[in-house]
Design an enzyme around this catalytic site. Structure first.
Site, PDB file in Angstrom:
ATOM      1  N   SER A 259      45.336 -65.010  34.134  1.00 21.47           N
ATOM      2  CA  SER A 259      45.737 -64.673  32.780  1.00 21.47           C
ATOM      3  C   SER A 259      46.553 -63.381  32.744  1.00 21.47           C
ATOM      4  CB  SER A 259      44.472 -64.594  31.912  1.00 21.47           C
ATOM      5  OG  SER A 259      44.761 -65.063  30.634  1.00 21.47           O
ATOM      6  N   LYS A 263      49.693 -62.406  35.248  1.00 21.85           N
ATOM      7  CA  LYS A 263      51.005 -61.790  34.990  1.00 21.85           C
ATOM      8  C   LYS A 263      51.142 -60.601  35.962  1.00 21.85           C
ATOM      9  CE  LYS A 263      50.072 -62.210  29.906  1.00 21.85           C
ATOM     10  NZ  LYS A 263      50.058 -63.604  29.592  1.00 21.85           N
ATOM     11  N   TRP A 350      47.906 -72.641  25.077  1.00 20.80           N
ATOM     12  CA  TRP A 350      48.370 -71.291  24.725  1.00 20.80           C
ATOM     13  C   TRP A 350      49.245 -70.705  25.836  1.00 20.80           C
ATOM     14  CZ3 TRP A 350      49.160 -68.384  20.766  1.00 20.80           C
ATOM     15  CH2 TRP A 350      49.080 -66.993  20.816  1.00 20.80           C
ATOM     16  N   HIS A 400      41.163 -72.672  29.934  1.00 22.32           N
ATOM     17  CA  HIS A 400      41.643 -71.370  30.425  1.00 22.32           C
ATOM     18  C   HIS A 400      40.487 -70.697  31.168  1.00 22.32           C
ATOM     19  CE1 HIS A 400      44.213 -67.793  30.122  1.00 22.32           C
ATOM     20  NE2 HIS A 400      43.140 -67.096  29.813  1.00 22.32           N
TER      21      HIS A 400
HETATM   22  C1  GCU Z   1      45.300 -63.562  25.536  1.00 18.31           C
HETATM   23  C2  GCU Z   1      46.781 -63.320  25.668  1.00 18.31           C
HETATM   24  C3  GCU Z   1      47.346 -63.938  26.943  1.00 18.31           C
HETATM   25  C4  GCU Z   1      46.539 -63.500  28.133  1.00 18.31           C
HETATM   26  C5  GCU Z   1      45.067 -63.784  27.906  1.00 18.31           C
HETATM   27  C6  GCU Z   1      44.124 -63.243  28.980  1.00 18.31           C
HETATM   28  O1  GCU Z   1      45.045 -64.913  25.315  1.00 18.31           O
HETATM   29  O2  GCU Z   1      47.400 -63.825  24.517  1.00 18.31           O
HETATM   30  O3  GCU Z   1      48.693 -63.542  27.124  1.00 18.31           O
HETATM   31  O4  GCU Z   1      47.020 -64.119  29.309  1.00 18.31           O
HETATM   32  O5  GCU Z   1      44.661 -63.150  26.709  1.00 18.31           O
HETATM   33  O6  GCU Z   1      44.471 -62.327  29.691  1.00 18.31           O
HETATM   34  O7  GCU Z   1      42.994 -63.744  29.014  1.00 18.31           O
END
Ligand code: GCU
Length: 421
Positions: A259, A263, A350, A400
């Site tokens: 997540s 990134k 998402w 997720h």
């Molecule tokens: C939120 C956010 C995402 C991210 C995620 C996470 O959902 O919008 O961009 O990847 O958190 O880090 O769990």
């Protein structure tokens, strides 16, 4: 990481603004992507040398300036071994704990590193290295892990709270770390809590490592580093340490993350070529997913919900993704020719699983120019089938999260692609 924490935030926001986000493939507006083999001035390149010696660095600087921000030089390595390698988890592994100074000074502050290696390892092992969300003690039920010393983020209804690690948080995310499984397959696992490096909430960049560079903060501009760049910088400091660690093979370190930390793993791998292989899980917008493909989370939502993650310049692309002179395929291209595995989950709309796949696919021109097979799948594959070309892809059935199925894909991919010792 069953995101009790992060899912709460996501569900709350999605429910509050349902109309703002697109989850319908037929409503993705047309978009066009920059050619990764063409410079800003418009010149196309066609040789490895022109990429390695020119366009790669131009692309890296563009993405650094417009998206993540520039990280300062790392301090000279200074660390304390808090615990020498000690048998743990019923003798199956050895656990070592090291405090790496973030300032380079003996007094810290520190990033607390936790390293597991297989008990039977006879030489340095390849290491999966990723940051964790809830402190080292959350990645395993092993009672010997030191409790996290920094503030932790928790998303609750109505806002964010900052917590300290408790005994009760031991092993909370163990299912997402699979330490016994990874070590049984001959890999080491190393982690540190991302909040050791930079607590995950917006305070105008006063806390975490930002505070260690007052001269940079005094001159903060649109290209000054945000939190993701800081976390990636911390991962590079982790490799600085691994280069001194006899139990680990520093030439076979895998950057991995889930997540927001997926990134981070991508940017760490793009910025630091010592990572031999990179894995992003459910990294979504700002990660592997194409931002110009309007599906799920958008740049505007990233910038408004998490204003501290990216640099100031990235704000100008909120709801203006078409103006971006780059996209995620070019972050992935910066990793070339090193192997990269992009993993998604079917129900994680998402994060736009298809957009994550396409981010990998469109890095192909650079991977192919550098003599690899790139991404061999032309279309997003069916769930639960690992595409194990140099740009790999895996779509897990489910939410997720990070599960054992993801780790199986990670390790199968790493077995195939990591350089041999
Ligand atoms: C939120 C956010 C995402 C991210 C995620 C996470 O959902 O919008 O961009 O990847 O958190 O880090 O769990």
């Amino acid at each position: 990481m069953r995101h009790i924490l992060f899912m709460t935030a996501l569900t709350a926001t999605a429910a509050a603004e349902p109309a703002r986000f697109n989850y319908d493939e037929s409503k993705v507006p047309p978009y066009s992507l920059p050619d990764p083999l063409r410079s800003a001035a418009g010149a196309a390149i066609s040789s490895k040398e022109a990429w390695i010696g020119g366009l790669r660095e131009e692309t890296r600087q563009l993405i650094e300036r417009e998206m993540f921000g520039k990280a300062p030089a790392r301090p000279k390595l200074n660390f304390k071994v808090e615990e020498e390698a000690t048998p743990a988890l019923n003798g199956k592994v050895r656990r070592k704990q090291i405090a790496v100074s973030l300032s380079g000074k003996a007094e810290g502050p520190f990033m607390d590193m936790l390293l597991y290696v297989p008990a039977g390892a006879t030489g340095p092992v390849p290491v999966l290295f990723g940051l964790n969300f809830q402190g080292n003690q959350a990645v395993s039920r092993d009672p010997g892990i030191h409790l996290c010393r920094s503030w932790l983020r928790e998303d609750v209804k109505g806002g964010i709270v900052q917590n300290k690690a408790t005994e009760a948080s031991r092993g909370l995310q163990a299912d997402s770390w699979q330490i016994e499984y990874a070590t049984s397959r001959g890999y080491g696992v190393m982690t540190a809590c991302y909040c050791d490096i930079d607590p995950d909430f917006h305070d105008e960049w006063k806390n975490g490592v930002h505070a260690l560079f007052p001269e940079i903060e005094a001159k903060r501009d649109g290209a000054t580093w945000g939190a993701i760049a800081a976390w990636a910088w911390g991962m590079s400091l982790g490799i600085d340490y691994l280069e001194r660690e006899p139990l680990a093979d520093a030439k076979r370190v895998i950057a991995q993350g889930h997540s927001r930390l997926g990134k981070t793993a991508l940017w760490a791998g793009a910025s630091d070529t010592r990572f031999a292989l990179v894995i992003s899980n459910d990294s979504g917008a700002g990660g592997a997913a194409l931002n110009k493909r309007i599906f799920g989370e958008t740049v505007g939502r990233l910038n408004s919900a998490f204003p501290h993650w990216f640099c100031g310049n990235f704000k100008k692309y909120s709801d203006k993704e078409g103006d971006m002179a780059f996209d995620s395929h070019q972050i992935i291209a910066l990793i070339a020719p090193r192997p990269v595995l992009i993993t998604s989950a079917t129900k994680d709309l998402w994060a736009d699983p298809k957009g994550e796949f396409l981010g990998g696919l469109h890095a192909n021109p650079v991977y192919k120019l550098l003599g690899t097979d790139g991404m061999t799948a032309e279309e997003q594959p069916l769930p639960d089938k690992l595409i194990d070309s140099t740009i790999g892809y895996f779509l897990r059935t489910g939410e997720h999260d990070v599960t054992k199925a993801d780790w199986e894909a990670y390790l199968n991919f790493a077995d195939k692609h990591l350089p041999k010792p």
